[in-house]
Design an enzyme around this catalytic site. Structure first.
Site, PDB file in Angstrom:
ATOM      1  N   GLY A 117       0.777  -1.245   0.000  1.00  0.00           N
ATOM      2  CA  GLY A 117       0.000   0.000   0.000  1.00  0.00           C
ATOM      3  C   GLY A 117       0.803   1.287   0.000  1.00  0.00           C
ATOM      4  N   HIS A 162       1.422  -0.060 -13.536  1.00  0.00           N
ATOM      5  CA  HIS A 162       2.176  -1.300 -13.730  1.00  0.00           C
ATOM      6  C   HIS A 162       3.665  -0.962 -13.663  1.00  0.00           C
ATOM      7  CE1 HIS A 162       2.750  -5.433 -14.840  1.00  0.00           C
ATOM      8  NE2 HIS A 162       3.717  -5.033 -15.653  1.00  0.00           N
TER       9      HIS A 162
HETATM   10  C1  GAR Z   1       3.648  -1.410  -7.300  1.00  0.00           C
HETATM   11  O1  GAR Z   1       4.997  -1.416  -7.701  1.00  0.00           O
HETATM   12  C2  GAR Z   1       2.743  -1.522  -8.510  1.00  0.00           C
HETATM   13  O2  GAR Z   1       3.279  -0.909  -9.651  1.00  0.00           O
HETATM   14  C3  GAR Z   1       2.658  -3.010  -8.690  1.00  0.00           C
HETATM   15  O3  GAR Z   1       2.586  -3.520  -7.389  1.00  0.00           O
HETATM   16  C4  GAR Z   1       3.331  -2.666  -6.508  1.00  0.00           C
HETATM   17  C5  GAR Z   1       2.480  -2.381  -5.302  1.00  0.00           C
HETATM   18  O4  GAR Z   1       3.229  -1.726  -4.314  1.00  0.00           O
HETATM   19  N1  GAR Z   1       1.512  -3.382  -9.475  1.00  0.00           N
HETATM   20  C6  GAR Z   1       1.504  -4.444 -10.292  1.00  0.00           C
HETATM   21  O5  GAR Z   1       2.451  -5.192 -10.424  1.00  0.00           O
HETATM   22  C7  GAR Z   1       0.203  -4.634 -11.076  1.00  0.00           C
HETATM   23  N2  GAR Z   1       0.363  -5.578 -12.127  1.00  0.00           N
HETATM   24  P1  GAR Z   1       2.491  -1.010  -3.109  1.00  0.00           P
HETATM   25  O6  GAR Z   1       1.480  -2.004  -2.528  1.00  0.00           O
HETATM   26  O7  GAR Z   1       3.560  -0.713  -2.126  1.00  0.00           O
HETATM   27  O8  GAR Z   1       1.814   0.219  -3.617  1.00  0.00           O
END
Ligand code: GAR
Length: 205
Positions: free
Chosen positions: A18, A110
């Site tokens: 998050g 992404h």
């Molecule tokens: C982020 O790096 C986002 O770009 C990626 O998950 C991470 C979540 O981090 N999303 C994907 O890979 C979607 N395919 P967070 O929970 O710390 O925001």
């Protein structure tokens, strides 16, 4: 700001840590034209729920089944008057009922330069590991409108960063998170309000 204009309400959908959800909430705090309404998460122990609590944001746990086999989520969002969905590390395929309820109003981030390193199973650390394994010289982020496929839909913004020869997946992940912090909130802002987009193709060394 014209106080008579109804604010646009955002719900953030997340599955994990998050950091992006928190950054988005902090960016829009104090704004009266765009309001972060709530966080919806689909993993019971996701840390995003703790972040939401610390930020004073409402959060709702919805199971995969709630998303995929019921109208609970669109019903909740309609009740709360939500206008836009922001996917911030949300790992389920967005179901039809949400795509119908929010046409062109769902935005995803992404952690790669789509169409490279996208699709089912390509998320979070898996992406950075593949980038390092393939000796890529650069990677980046893609912010796009969501359609019925994983990681497709109109691209709104991309930003790039270098991958150094000795980088680990963790090094790449750290650089990607910096790009996400800098660009995801203002791109959401631009998409929703019509403000100018940040400059594209920014290279962060
Ligand atoms: C982020 O790096 C986002 O770009 C990626 O998950 C991470 C979540 O981090 N999303 C994907 O890979 C979607 N395919 P967070 O929970 O710390 O925001």
């Amino acid at each position: 700001m014209d106080n008579h204009i109804k604010p646009k309400r955002i719900a953030i959908l997340a599955s994990g840590n998050g950091t992006n959800a928190q950054q988005i909430a902090e960016y829009f705090a104090g704004r009266n034209d765009v309001v972060v309404d709530s966080v919806i998460y689909n993993k019971k122990d996701a840390y995003v729920a703790t972040r939401a609590k610390n930020l004073g944001l409402q959060s709702f746990y919805m199971t995969r089944r709630d998303f995929m086999e019921s109208d609970k989520v669109p019903a909740l969002l309609s009740e709360r008057g939500v206008d836009y969905l922001i996917l911030a590390g949300f790992l389920l395929l967005v179901p039809e009922n949400l795509l119908r309820a929010f046409p062109d109003r769902i935005v995803n981030i992404h952690p790669a330069l789509l169409p490279k390193y996208g699709g089912k199973g390509m998320y979070g650390h898996h992406v950075h590991e593949a980038v390092v394994a393939n000796h890529e010289k650069e990677t980046g982020i893609t912010i796009h409108v969501v359609d019925h496929r994983y990681d497709c839909g109109t691209t709104l913004f991309q930003a790039r960063c270098v991958v150094y020869p000795n980088d680990s997946a963790d090094d790449v992940s750290a650089r990607i998170h910096l790009l996400e912090k800098d660009f995801f909130p203002p791109v959401i802002d631009a998409y929703i309000t019509g403000r100018p987009m940040p400059v594209q193709q920014h290279i962060l060394l």
